[in-house]
Write a protein that holds these residues in place. Structure first.
Motif, short mmCIF file in Angstrom:
data_model
loop_
_atom_site.label_atom_id
_atom_site.label_comp_id
_atom_site.label_asym_id
_atom_site.label_seq_id
_atom_site.Cartn_x
_atom_site.Cartn_y
_atom_site.Cartn_z
N HIS A 29 57.83 79.22 59.83
CA HIS A 29 56.58 78.60 59.37
C HIS A 29 56.49 78.69 57.84
O HIS A 29 56.21 77.70 57.17
CB HIS A 29 55.37 79.29 60.04
CG HIS A 29 54.06 79.03 59.36
ND1 HIS A 29 53.15 78.11 59.81
CD2 HIS A 29 53.51 79.58 58.23
CE1 HIS A 29 52.11 78.09 59.00
NE2 HIS A 29 52.30 78.98 58.04
N GLU A 30 56.77 79.90 57.32
CA GLU A 30 56.71 80.08 55.86
C GLU A 30 57.72 79.15 55.18
O GLU A 30 57.44 78.57 54.14
CB GLU A 30 57.01 81.53 55.48
CG GLU A 30 55.98 82.54 55.98
CD GLU A 30 54.61 82.32 55.39
OE1 GLU A 30 54.53 81.90 54.23
OE2 GLU A 30 53.60 82.54 56.10
N HIS B 242 56.53 75.69 54.61
CA HIS B 242 55.74 75.49 53.38
C HIS B 242 56.66 75.13 52.21
O HIS B 242 56.31 74.31 51.37
CB HIS B 242 54.99 76.78 53.01
CG HIS B 242 53.78 77.04 53.86
ND1 HIS B 242 52.80 76.10 54.07
CD2 HIS B 242 53.39 78.14 54.56
CE1 HIS B 242 51.86 76.62 54.85
NE2 HIS B 242 52.20 77.84 55.17
N GLU C 111 48.89 74.16 56.60
CA GLU C 111 49.18 75.14 57.65
C GLU C 111 49.64 74.43 58.93
O GLU C 111 50.63 74.83 59.54
CB GLU C 111 47.94 75.99 57.95
CG GLU C 111 47.61 77.01 56.88
CD GLU C 111 48.79 77.90 56.55
OE1 GLU C 111 49.47 78.35 57.47
OE2 GLU C 111 49.03 78.11 55.34
N HIS D 51 42.68 78.92 56.66
CA HIS D 51 43.65 78.75 57.75
C HIS D 51 42.90 78.34 59.02
O HIS D 51 41.81 78.83 59.27
CB HIS D 51 44.39 80.06 58.03
CG HIS D 51 45.47 80.33 57.04
ND1 HIS D 51 45.25 80.31 55.68
CD2 HIS D 51 46.78 80.60 57.20
CE1 HIS D 51 46.39 80.58 55.06
NE2 HIS D 51 47.34 80.75 55.96
#
Ligand SMILES: [Zn+2]
Length: 447
Positions: free
Chosen positions: A298-299, A302, A378, A422
């Motif tokens: 997920h990071e 980004h 997100e 978020h």
């Protein structure tokens, strides 16, 4: 056309008969009322008897944890309301007793007597006095937050001694960093006149890049211990993930977050061509390697989807608009005289401190837009992770993270829109499920 509209707005703000003090006080009371209504709505949402369907379906959060997370949220809300009440009285007292002009007069004398300095040094003295004042008010609150509230819910692992040492370190850091940074800001505003907005945004950009270098190497290690992740299954899995996306992986660190609290987290930091991954030791102890890799995917989303420069740009745009608002007050004689300053006395530092209070609703809208942008990033990073095949592990990792942080699993819609950068857990789980369905049907079609 637009030019004359802007001129009209400027005239309106700088008209001599505007009672800014009254506007700021009424605005502060409105702001207090509005936020209290949001808190009450959120408090009610934390009294629901069972979690949303998305959470129940996972079977991963039992009723006891759910109730505990609600109690934690409610306790934070009560504390927040108490803090806000104190700050409202503090702000009104400041205005009512003309404390700003008094502090400014004292700062001017101090700057001239001890430092042979002018308005910029006086501005620094003013900022330090106000900073010291809010620290004194904030200390007992912080003590209560750490040693009563967080302790009650089993988060606090900090000793009193460590808390004192941490506070002293932060004050020393603030004493070192405030003077040069504030001096630079005041000089840019004084020197560039009406063009200051552009140069101040540029300065913010430089600061951001500097922070990317200085924070991980100098500042963060003052407070925590960073150790390289040991060789093993987890490290190999992270390296494979990074290689598969051509991510410029530098070192992987484990930070001893557990010496202060059991809250857990993971993040990337560093320059575009050399990034470090930081994992909380609590994250490692509570998740499987697959789940940790899912969080990192997920990071990585980004990074891969360019959220970082995009968020930086939108943050700078936000700052630019705020500075433009600040510009409405810099040479605004009615603003300073209504705050109790002598004619001709218009300290920039005071405009910096007060302008956002005078424009409460406008800055709130900017914050709202910024939250919407972050939230869409997100969701996008979650989609990225699902497409890489980490959907199931991401879901359980998010539930684990939520559980160990006792984050609320339910929220009032209005409250969430205003405060949350978020999406909350059920919203994320729903979106991940949808994306997994999309992925599945696309794969079926291909077969
Ligand atoms: Zn994220």
């Amino acid at each position: 056309m637009l030019g004359s509209l802007v001129d009209n707005v400027v005239d309106m703000f700088q008209a001599s008969n505007v009672d800014w003090k009254k506007i700021i006080i009424v605005g502060a009371i409105f702001d207090f009322g509005f936020k209290t209504v949001l808190d009450v709505l959120q408090y009610r949402s934390q009294c629901r008897a069972s979690p949303p369907a998305e959470i129940t379906k996972t079977g991963l959060i039992d009723q006891t944890t759910f109730i505990k997370s609600q109690n934690y949220s409610k306790s934070k809300l009560r504390f927040g309301m108490f803090e806000r009440t104190i700050s409202l009285f503090q702000n009104i007292a400041f205005l009512k007793y003309n404390l700003l002009p008094k502090i400014w007069e004292y700062s001017k004398v101090t700057a001239a007597t001890y430092f042979h300095g002018g308005d910029i040094v006086a501005g620094i003295v003013t900022m330090l006095i106000i900073g010291a004042g809010s620290t004194v008010v904030g200390l007992p609150l912080d003590w209560y937050h750490t040693f009563v509230m967080e302790k009650k819910f089993g988060f606090n692992k900090q000793t009193f001694k460590l808390w004192v040492v941490d506070n002293i370190k932060s004050w020393v850091l603030a004493l070192i960093l405030t003077p040069p940074l504030l001096a630079a800001i005041l000089m840019i505003i004084n020197y560039f006149g009406k063009m200051f907005v552009f140069y101040l945004v540029l300065f913010m950009l430089v600061l951001n890049v500097l922070a990317m270098i200085i924070y991980p190497t100098i500042i963060a290690p003052i407070f925590n211990k960073y150790e390289p992740l040991e060789d093993g299954e987890l490290k190999t899995a992270i390296e494979n993930l990074a290689a598969s996306q051509s991510f410029p992986l530098g070192r992987i660190y484990v930070v001893d977050g557990s010496t202060r609290s059991t809250h857990s987290n993971a993040y990337f930091i560093g320059l575009p061509w050399y990034k470090q991954i930081v994992l909380y030791d609590t994250l490692i102890s509570e998740n499987t390697s697959d789940e940790i890799v899912a969080v990192l995917s997920h990071e990585l989303g980004h990074w891969k989807r360019n959220h970082i420069p995009f968020l930086l740009a939108s943050g700078l745009l936000n700052a630019g608009l705020n500075f433009a608002f600040l510009g409405l007050f810099l040479d605004n004689a009615s603003f300073f005289s209504s705050l109790g300053f002598n004619a001709g006395d218009m300290p920039t530092v005071v405009a910096l401190l007060v302008f956002s209070d005078a424009l409460g609703p406008l800055t709130a809208i900017l914050q709202l837009v910024q939250n919407l942008i972050v939230r869409s990033c997100e969701y996008d990073a979650d989609r990225f992770s699902v497409r890489l095949g980490y959907g199931e592990n991401l879901k359980t990792a998010l539930v684990n993270l939520n559980k160990s942080n006792l984050s609320s699993v339910d929220a009032d819609r209005l409250y969430s829109t205003f405060y949350h950068s978020h999406p909350i857990l059920p919203e994320r789980l729903r979106a991940i499920n949808e994306e997994m369905d999309v992925k599945k049907s696309a794969e079926k079609k291909r077969q």
